[in-house]
Scaffold this active site. Structure first.
Site: not given
Length: 306
Positions: A19, A21, A113, A223, A273
């Site tokens: 999958s 994103e 967030d 990040f 994913h």
């Protein structure tokens, strides 16, 4: 004769699921790149594709517009991200209802967030859902929805310990979660230990590894530091000196991501994913290496995955 590695067996690809994103575009140029990515990856027939929210739900309208376009213009199954940051229960419930009316049956439920961004203090809306578990339960009450939730192989940065973290995942499962998708990680042992903790706690839903191909090592490392994911020294060494070598950086990135995925396949994982960052090439390359081919090619004889 040595036993053939599982990831190289001819029928492995047929057992794997992927999958993808995406995040909603902020500019016309970013929208063009997103749709180039969507069209490039669509023939790989992923189980679903998810579309994120910005911090504090700041991209809600763009998320809805992107999801609607995926529904109307592609063969893909979209999953809409939902968060409960800076929104009342009524507002969240209304957004979920709007997505359902649009034809969306899959969701990714996240606390989200803070509006100030990753690392800022989180404060629930006074009339809102307090966390991802409450959000999941509320969404499940709106119908027979497929709801993915988050999981953290290195625990959520706000969790004091793994027991607290696993308890939150258990609450999400009890409230109707279909699967968990992990925060990205680079050490597969961390993922495996996390799954073992979850199973010992009586959590048996699929825990799908989230894979982040390293499009830009400096950005990913920064990040990761903010969201509690570790960057192993060996990974930094792989990308050392490539700051001004984008083509070599991309080659190394695809090799690193493929290495991680192939190792997970050897450990028995069959569902992945990918966090695409709205870029297709690295994800497409890794998918190709594990035998995921465009739909038009599925009837043809395929070589074994590398």
């Amino acid at each position: 004769m040595p036993q053939q590695r599982f990831s190289r067996q001819p029928d492995t690809a047929g057992k794997l699921r992927v999958s993808f994103e995406f995040f909603p575009p902020k500019t016309d140029a970013m929208e063009d790149r997103l749709w180039e990515t969507v069209k490039r990856l669509e023939p790989l027939a992923p189980s679903f594709v998810s579309v994120t929210y910005g911090a504090g739900g700041s991209t809600r309208e763009r998320t809805a517009r992107t999801v609607r376009r995926i529904l109307e213009e592609t063969t893909l199954t979209p999953a809409a991200h939902m968060t409960c940051v800076d929104a009342s229960r009524e507002e969240v419930d209304q957004v979920v209802a709007e997505f359902v009316e649009m034809g969306v049956k899959r969701f990714v439920a996240l606390r989200g967030d803070p509006s100030a961004g990753v690392g800022a203090a989180y404060r629930p809306h006074p009339n809102g859902y307090a966390n991802g578990a409450e959000l999941t339960g509320a969404m499940k009450r709106q119908g027979d929805l497929d709801i993915s939730v988050s999981a953290y192989p290195e625990k959520h940065p706000e969790s004091p310990d793994f027991a607290t973290d696993i308890d939150m995942l258990k609450r999400k499962v009890d409230n109707g979660a279909t699967r968990a998708i992990t925060q990205f990680f680079f050490d597969n042992d961390l993922y495996e230990r996390y799954v073992e903790r979850a199973r010992r706690a009586g959590i048996y839903i699929p825990i799908v590894p989230g894979i982040l191909p390293v499009h830009n090592f400096t950005q990913v490392a920064n990040f990761a530091g903010r969201c509690g994911a570790s960057v192993p020294g060996w990974l930094a060494e792989r990308f050392a000196g490539l700051e001004n070598e984008p083509q070599i950086h991309a080659l190394v990135a695809s090799a690193v991501a493929a290495e991680q995925v192939l190792d997970l396949i050897e450990r028995g994982i069959d569902d992945f994913h990918f966090y695409t960052m709205n870029r297709a090439d690295l994800v497409y390359a890794v998918s190709h290496m594990i035998g995921i081919r465009p739909k038009a090619d599925l009837g043809a004889e395929q070589p074994a995955a590398a």
